[in-house]
Design a protein around this motif. Structure first.
Motif, PDB file in Angstrom:
ATOM      1  N   ILE A   1       0.876  -9.971 -12.753  1.00  0.00           N
ATOM      2  CA  ILE A   1       0.378  -8.641 -12.307  1.00  0.00           C
ATOM      3  C   ILE A   1       0.997  -8.094 -12.914  1.00  0.00           C
ATOM      4  O   ILE A   1       2.155  -7.737 -13.033  1.00  0.00           O
TER       5      ILE A   1
ATOM      6  N   THR B   1      -5.042  -8.746  -4.397  1.00  0.00           N
ATOM      7  CA  THR B   1      -5.194  -9.102  -6.118  1.00  0.00           C
ATOM      8  C   THR B   1      -5.251 -10.854  -6.440  1.00  0.00           C
ATOM      9  O   THR B   1      -5.777 -11.805  -7.533  1.00  0.00           O
ATOM     10  N   LYS B   2      -3.870 -11.742  -5.931  1.00  0.00           N
ATOM     11  CA  LYS B   2      -3.810 -12.506  -6.568  1.00  0.00           C
ATOM     12  C   LYS B   2      -5.368 -13.950  -5.934  1.00  0.00           C
ATOM     13  O   LYS B   2      -5.057 -14.292  -6.502  1.00  0.00           O
TER      14      LYS B   2
ATOM     15  N   LEU C   1      -8.793  -8.313 -14.726  1.00  0.00           N
ATOM     16  CA  LEU C   1      -9.100  -7.508 -13.166  1.00  0.00           C
ATOM     17  C   LEU C   1      -7.708  -6.332 -13.010  1.00  0.00           C
ATOM     18  O   LEU C   1      -6.554  -5.802 -13.500  1.00  0.00           O
TER      19      LEU C   1
ATOM     20  N   ALA D   1      -7.983  -1.204  -4.499  1.00  0.00           N
ATOM     21  CA  ALA D   1      -6.954  -1.200  -4.174  1.00  0.00           C
ATOM     22  C   ALA D   1      -6.681  -1.532  -2.603  1.00  0.00           C
ATOM     23  O   ALA D   1      -7.008  -3.027  -2.253  1.00  0.00           O
TER      24      ALA D   1
ATOM     25  N   VAL E   1      -7.110  -2.816 -10.245  1.00  0.00           N
ATOM     26  CA  VAL E   1      -6.715  -3.015  -9.462  1.00  0.00           C
ATOM     27  C   VAL E   1      -7.171  -1.214  -9.432  1.00  0.00           C
ATOM     28  O   VAL E   1      -6.209  -0.509  -9.866  1.00  0.00           O
TER      29      VAL E   1
ATOM     30  N   ILE F   1      -2.680  -3.158 -12.398  1.00  0.00           N
ATOM     31  CA  ILE F   1      -2.623  -2.016 -11.420  1.00  0.00           C
ATOM     32  C   ILE F   1      -3.099  -1.292 -11.836  1.00  0.00           C
ATOM     33  O   ILE F   1      -2.027  -0.782 -12.627  1.00  0.00           O
TER      34      ILE F   1
ATOM     35  N   CYS G   1      -9.220  -4.805  -2.282  1.00  0.00           N
ATOM     36  CA  CYS G   1      -7.753  -5.857  -2.419  1.00  0.00           C
ATOM     37  C   CYS G   1      -7.072  -6.434  -0.924  1.00  0.00           C
ATOM     38  O   CYS G   1      -7.078  -7.524  -1.019  1.00  0.00           O
TER      39      CYS G   1
ATOM     40  N   ALA H   1      -3.846  -9.419 -14.067  1.00  0.00           N
ATOM     41  CA  ALA H   1      -4.283  -8.129 -13.577  1.00  0.00           C
ATOM     42  C   ALA H   1      -3.306  -7.405 -14.195  1.00  0.00           C
ATOM     43  O   ALA H   1      -1.843  -7.187 -13.887  1.00  0.00           O
TER      44      ALA H   1
ATOM     45  N   ILE I   1      -2.253  -5.166  -0.855  1.00  0.00           N
ATOM     46  CA  ILE I   1      -2.811  -4.943  -2.210  1.00  0.00           C
ATOM     47  C   ILE I   1      -2.396  -6.511  -3.208  1.00  0.00           C
ATOM     48  O   ILE I   1      -3.654  -6.772  -3.982  1.00  0.00           O
TER      49      ILE I   1
END
Lengths: 337, 448
Positions: free
Chosen positions: B226, B189-190, B160, B268, B162, B203, B271, B201, B185
């Protein structure tokens, strides 16, 4: 401060145009100006070296190029584009590639050929398939005697030098002697500084390289064409030297004659060179090979103009075969899938 | 500048104009009248579910998708429905709008309740329904329904991404969001990771926002799920294809989606919206909009209710200090010029720019290609824009197709770079339009 509440009528005035709404500052005019600036040192050297007559030849060539551009566009009822600087540049390049001693009608006839025939009749800036200045220079070989008569450096010619006076100081060019298989009788330093016979703007390799570097720094040109062009000439001269002193031979091949002027300023002409970097490398290498071929086997000592013109005619095909693979397409994806 | 920042080939360095990056997001007082477009996302518009004279709460559904695809639209203020009318957008389409008279009470709809379950207990389907009911769309500008994107990514996307690149000049909305609400954010995302069933994920952020990188890294802490990926600040780094390439070194095949290379990309702010929908039950009723441009008196990052007009936002920024010439919705590279100050902002509006004469260039009628090659060297899709424009101008659309015109993402880099002022993207758009029409209208007799 305008009150937004009362802006109802003003909203009618918004300009609606497609994105993007920003534009890079460079224009055709700024690019042409950069190239002209880059040529000025070599031009000044030409005048110092060959006298005021060199100035007159270049001035005539630039002036008549602008005049013809204006004239033909007026006659054809086209938009006048002399302000974009491209006609001035063509005139300047033509003037710099002529010998100082040419009769004054020649730069005018050359500019006519460059601007009217090669450029405007093919549709104007961006449409011509040959470099106008070079095509005109080659056209002027209709007067071969005038085109290969070079005068000695620092024997400056006045505005109205007689034929006799010119003949008295005419000299063999370094390339001419190279053609005979003899290394030019000139110190290396003098050769690259430009204390030798030749066309007005081609003699000082150092100043031309300075100008070329300026264009590289300004991102007007990329390194691909000059490097592959000059590199190919050097490589071929190294593989097939025509003199026992290989290093001196390579050196003379590079700096005697119009190679540096051609590689940095003529072959890099946007309109008549390939658009992809790969294509530029192929184009430069092709120019280099033809130059060596003509210099070795041709009847004329110099081949830069011919080489570039020949490669000019292949540009569209070079573009076609060097079309980059589009992002996300497979190599064969260019064909109908 | 980070030396080893990830990037792609081509593109161009733009002057950034990000003069609002230090200005905190300011919540705008909603105007007395709000006009909510029933056409927020791509596809069929929504149908109003309220009548004139009805009272609506803030966050109450006022429009439902006509067909079974799409998501509902909510009232961004409370008050009476004043009218159901329409306005004409820049494509000349009539867009239905619901006009609400703001009563200034901001009474929340009783339906807005936090999700009862914890993230560990909730199923993918439940998250998707929460996201759909909250009316969340891709907030980077594409306005694709987020729930549908999640659905399409399940089982396909391992990664994923972002999108925090924000590569367009002027826009600082996401930058501010990252600085001020980094946890939204990260937690959003989680939630998305859980919904998709993916474990990784990234970013993705440009290296001109290192303060945001620090902030996010601090909040991510030890989480292995992340990771930050730092990208070179170059336009169009935020384009999905270039973004996925920069991070995975995989090219999304022409005509395909990020899921085809195992990725899914969310903006962003999207999310953050997912987080707010999950935790507070809050539907998507507001948007961070960067209001800037040289004609705006006080450029700001505005948290605006969906349905406020361009005029309201500009007023909130103390109006104009220069005569306006262009009104742009979105960034200066890909945004659309607008003519109507009273048009409302939608869920895809990330910036509103007002340019005076000084920022606008004259269209050059006598444009000429001098074959300088800048368009070719900067094209992120590695096309030959000069040839495409020339073919298109001459109606040679088949040649355009051979030169991959359909791959063009219309980022505008070519037109921006062109010293001959050729409106390259515009020519390309015409060619694409012509080819699309041909593909849909004529039966292909050759392929029988």
């Amino acid at each position: 401060m305008n009150d937004v509440k009362n802006m109802a009528d003003e909203s009618m005035l918004f300009t609606v145009s497609p994105s993007p709404h920003l534009r890079h500052g460079d224009t055709t005019r700024s690019i042409m100006t950069d190239v002209i600036i880059a040529l000025i040192p070599a031009f000044i050297w030409g005048v110092i070296c060959f006298g005021l007559r060199a100035l007159a030849v270049v001035a005539l060539s630039v002036g008549s190029a602008i005049f013809f551009e204006y004239g033909i566009q007026k006659i054809l009822k086209k938009n006048i584009t002399i302000r974009d600087g491209s006609a001035s540049l063509t005139g300047l390049l033509l003037g710099l590639s002529l010998p100082t001693s040419v009769p004054y009608f020649m730069p005018v006839v050359g500019s006519f050929f460059a601007i009217v025939i090669v450029k405007q009749l093919f549709g104007g800036i961006g449409k011509n398939f040959m470099n106008p200045a070079l095509a005109a220079r080659v056209f002027l070989f209709a007067w071969p005697g005038e085109m290969i008569r070079f005068t000695e450096p620092f024997k400056r010619l006045g505005f109205f030098a007689s034929n006799k006076a010119i003949d008295a100081i005419s000299t063999a060019t370094p390339l001419g002697s190279l053609k005979e298989g003899v290394l030019p009788d000139i110190a290396w330093g003098d050769l690259i500084i430009g204390r030798s016979g030749g066309s007005i703007g081609e003699v000082s390799s150092v100043l031309l390289i300075v100008g070329g570097l300026y264009l590289l720094v300004r991102k007007v040109i990329s390194w691909h064409i000059p490097v592959s062009f000059i590199g190919t000439v050097a490589l071929l001269a190294a593989i097939f030297p025509q003199n026992e002193d290989t290093v001196a031979f390579i050196f003379s091949q590079l700096f005697a004659g119009g190679l540096i002027l051609g590689a940095f300023f003529m072959a890099t002409d946007y309109v008549t060179s390939p658009i992809t970097n790969k294509g530029k490398l192929i184009f430069g290498a092709g120019c280099g090979m033809i130059v060596i071929f003509i210099r070795y086997f041709g009847g004329y000592p110099e081949g830069v103009s011919f080489a570039i013109l020949i490669m000019n005619s292949l540009v569209y095909y070079i573009d076609k075969i060097t079309k980059p693979r589009a992002f996300g397409k497979s190599r064969r994806g260019a064909k109908h899938g | 500048m980070i030396f080893l920042a990830l990037t792609f080939k081509g593109g161009t360095h733009l002057k950034q104009y990000k003069n609002t990056k230090k200005f905190p997001i300011e919540k705008m007082t909603p105007p007395s009248e709000i006009s909510i477009s029933m056409s927020q996302h791509i596809g069929a518009p929504c149908v109003p579910t309220v009548n004139v004279g009805d009272y609506v709460f803030q966050g109450q559904i006022i429009g439902e998708p006509a067909e079974n695809s799409g998501c509902p639209i909510h009232a961004s203020v409370s008050g009476k429905i004043k009218a159901i009318t329409s306005y004409k957008d820049m494509q000349g389409r009539h867009i239905q709008t619901v006009v609400i008279e703001n009563d200034g009470k901001y009474e929340l709809s009783p339906n807005i309740i936090p999700t009862a379950k914890k993230l560990t207990e909730v199923t993918s389907e439940e998250i998707i329904e929460i996201v759909r009911r909250a009316g969340i769309l891709g907030m980077g500008g594409a306005a694709f329904p987020t729930y549908a994107k999640i659905q399409s990514a399940i089982g396909k996307a391992e990664k994923l991404i972002v999108n925090c690149a924000e590569c367009e000049p002027f826009i600082t909305a996401d930058h501010r969001l990252m600085l001020e609400r980094p946890l939204e954010i990260i937690n959003g995302t989680k939630i998305l990771l859980k919904a998709i069933g993916s474990r990784k994920a990234y970013i993705a952020i440009e290296d001109n926002k290192m303060d945001a990188v620090e902030k996010l890294e601090e909040k991510i802490g030890k989480s292995q799920m992340i990771k930050m990926k730092i990208l070179r600040s170059k336009y169009p780094q935020g384009d999905e294809r270039q973004l996925v390439y920069a991070i995975t070194k995989k090219e999304i095949p022409s005509g395909k989606l990020p899921t085809d290379v195992g990725c899914v990309v969310f903006n962003a702010e999207t999310c953050a919206a997912v987080f707010r929908a999950f935790v507070y039950g809050m539907p998507s009723i507001e948007k961070i909009v960067t209001v800037s441009g040289d004609a705006v008196t006080t450029p700001k990052n505005v948290l605006a209710p969906i349905g406020a007009s361009y005029r309201d936002l500009i007023s909130f920024c103390d109006g104009l200090k220069k005569d306006p010439r262009k009104l742009i919705c979105g960034g200066p590279m890909m945004g659309t010029a607008q003519s109507d100050l009273d048009a409302p902002i939608t869920k895809g509006t990330s910036a509103l720019l007002v340019f005076s004469d000084e920022m606008c260039h004259e269209e050059d009628e006598n444009y000429t290609c001098i074959r300088c090659g800048r368009c070719v060297n900067t094209c992120p899709m590695r096309l030959m824009p000069n040839y495409l424009a020339q073919f298109s101008r001459n109606g040679r659309y088949e040649d355009c197709e051979k030169y991959d015109v359909m791959s063009c993402v219309e980022c505008g880099t070519c037109s921006y770079s062109c010293p001959g002022h050729v409106p390259i993207v515009q020519h390309i758009r015409s060619a694409k339009e012509a080819l699309r029409k041909k593909a849909t209208s004529l039966p292909d007799l050759d392929k029988k």
